[in-house]
Motif scaffolding. Structure first.
Motif, PDB file in Angstrom:
ATOM      1  N   ASP A 110       0.867  -1.192   0.000  1.00 46.50           N
ATOM      2  CA  ASP A 110       0.000   0.000   0.000  1.00 46.50           C
ATOM      3  C   ASP A 110       0.897   1.232   0.000  1.00 46.50           C
ATOM      4  O   ASP A 110       1.537   1.533   1.012  1.00 46.50           O
ATOM      5  N   ALA A 148     -10.890  -6.019  -7.325  1.00 50.63           N
ATOM      6  CA  ALA A 148     -11.441  -6.331  -6.000  1.00 50.63           C
ATOM      7  C   ALA A 148     -10.347  -6.427  -4.937  1.00 50.63           C
ATOM      8  O   ALA A 148     -10.524  -5.959  -3.820  1.00 50.63           O
ATOM      9  N   ASP A 149      -9.216  -7.037  -5.280  1.00 53.77           N
ATOM     10  CA  ASP A 149      -8.143  -7.227  -4.295  1.00 53.77           C
ATOM     11  C   ASP A 149      -7.206  -6.030  -4.199  1.00 53.77           C
ATOM     12  O   ASP A 149      -6.870  -5.579  -3.113  1.00 53.77           O
ATOM     13  N   GLN A 166      -6.378  -2.109  -5.872  1.00 52.28           N
ATOM     14  CA  GLN A 166      -6.797  -0.994  -6.726  1.00 52.28           C
ATOM     15  C   GLN A 166      -5.590  -0.101  -6.969  1.00 52.28           C
ATOM     16  O   GLN A 166      -4.764   0.094  -6.078  1.00 52.28           O
ATOM     17  N   THR A 182      -4.393  -2.226  -1.165  1.00 53.00           N
ATOM     18  CA  THR A 182      -5.069  -3.503  -0.964  1.00 53.00           C
ATOM     19  C   THR A 182      -6.408  -3.207  -0.284  1.00 53.00           C
ATOM     20  O   THR A 182      -6.657  -2.074   0.144  1.00 53.00           O
ATOM     21  N   GLN A 183      -7.243  -4.223  -0.146  1.00 51.64           N
ATOM     22  CA  GLN A 183      -8.536  -4.036   0.525  1.00 51.64           C
ATOM     23  C   GLN A 183      -8.358  -3.482   1.930  1.00 51.64           C
ATOM     24  O   GLN A 183      -9.113  -2.624   2.366  1.00 51.64           O
ATOM     25  N   GLN A 184      -7.351  -3.977   2.633  1.00 48.93           N
ATOM     26  CA  GLN A 184      -7.149  -3.597   4.035  1.00 48.93           C
ATOM     27  C   GLN A 184      -6.889  -2.099   4.212  1.00 48.93           C
ATOM     28  O   GLN A 184      -7.315  -1.514   5.202  1.00 48.93           O
ATOM     29  N   ARG A 237      -7.427   0.384   1.641  1.00 47.56           N
ATOM     30  CA  ARG A 237      -7.997   1.108   0.502  1.00 47.56           C
ATOM     31  C   ARG A 237      -8.400   2.545   0.863  1.00 47.56           C
ATOM     32  O   ARG A 237      -8.091   3.486   0.161  1.00 47.56           O
TER      33      ARG A 237
END
Length: 172
Positions: free
Chosen positions: A71, A128-129, A131, A151-153, A155
């Motif tokens: 990230d 989805a996983d 961006q 990542t999703q965590q 975002r």
């Protein structure tokens, strides 16, 4: 009162300010000779990357602001020849489109943007996983890339940080 005190301590000791958009504390990014400057949230850490030069010198082409290894916001500066600069961003669009596709197969089409008075193109991969946002900008003597990856965590944090960078970015 605590937030104000923390902000004053931060500004005094660390050379940071408050982001007008989110109210959170920020640091200022303005390396010598890079050509652009912007603010970024304190949660990110500037990572010195080693380029092809001497071992004791940081990379003067790519800088990275990280939350985690996955990230981050990377900023790249690629000097351009005078003829490339004079042709304008529209003439560079095919090259930038191709570069964006090389960086990310799942990238959507580019859309024209202006950030900090510089014309450019923005490309998004809203997977989805992971961006990613790629913003290519034509500066006075270089093509800049601001690459935001989350990542999703993380975002929300990276999207807000990327927005802060884009909102405060200007030529230096």
């Amino acid at each position: 009162a605590r937030v104000v005190s923390a902000a004053l301590v931060c500004a005094t000791l660390a050379g940071c300010g408050l982001d007008a958009g989110s109210g959170g504390p920020t640091r200022h990014f303005e390396p010598d000779g890079f050509g652009i400057a912007f603010d970024y949230p304190l949660a990110l850490t500037e990572k010195t990357l080693r380029g092809n030069g001497p071992a004791d010198k940081p990379d003067d082409i790519v800088r990275e602001l990280t939350l985690t290894d996955d990230d981050f916001i990377a900023v790249r500066r690629d000097p351009l020849e005078a003829d490339q600069l004079s042709s304008g961003i529209s003439a560079l669009q095919p090259v930038v489109d191709q570069l964006a596709k090389v960086l990310d197969d799942d990238i959507g089409p580019g859309r024209p943007v202006t950030v900090g008075g510089m014309p450019g193109f923005e490309y998004l991969d809203l997977g989805a996983d992971v961006q990613q946002r790629y913003v290519f900008l034509l500066g006075r003597d270089a093509l800049y890339l601001v690459h935001c990856r989350s990542t999703q965590q993380h975002r929300t944090e990276i999207a807000a940080a990327c927005d802060t960078v884009q909102r405060t970015l200007h030529t230096a």
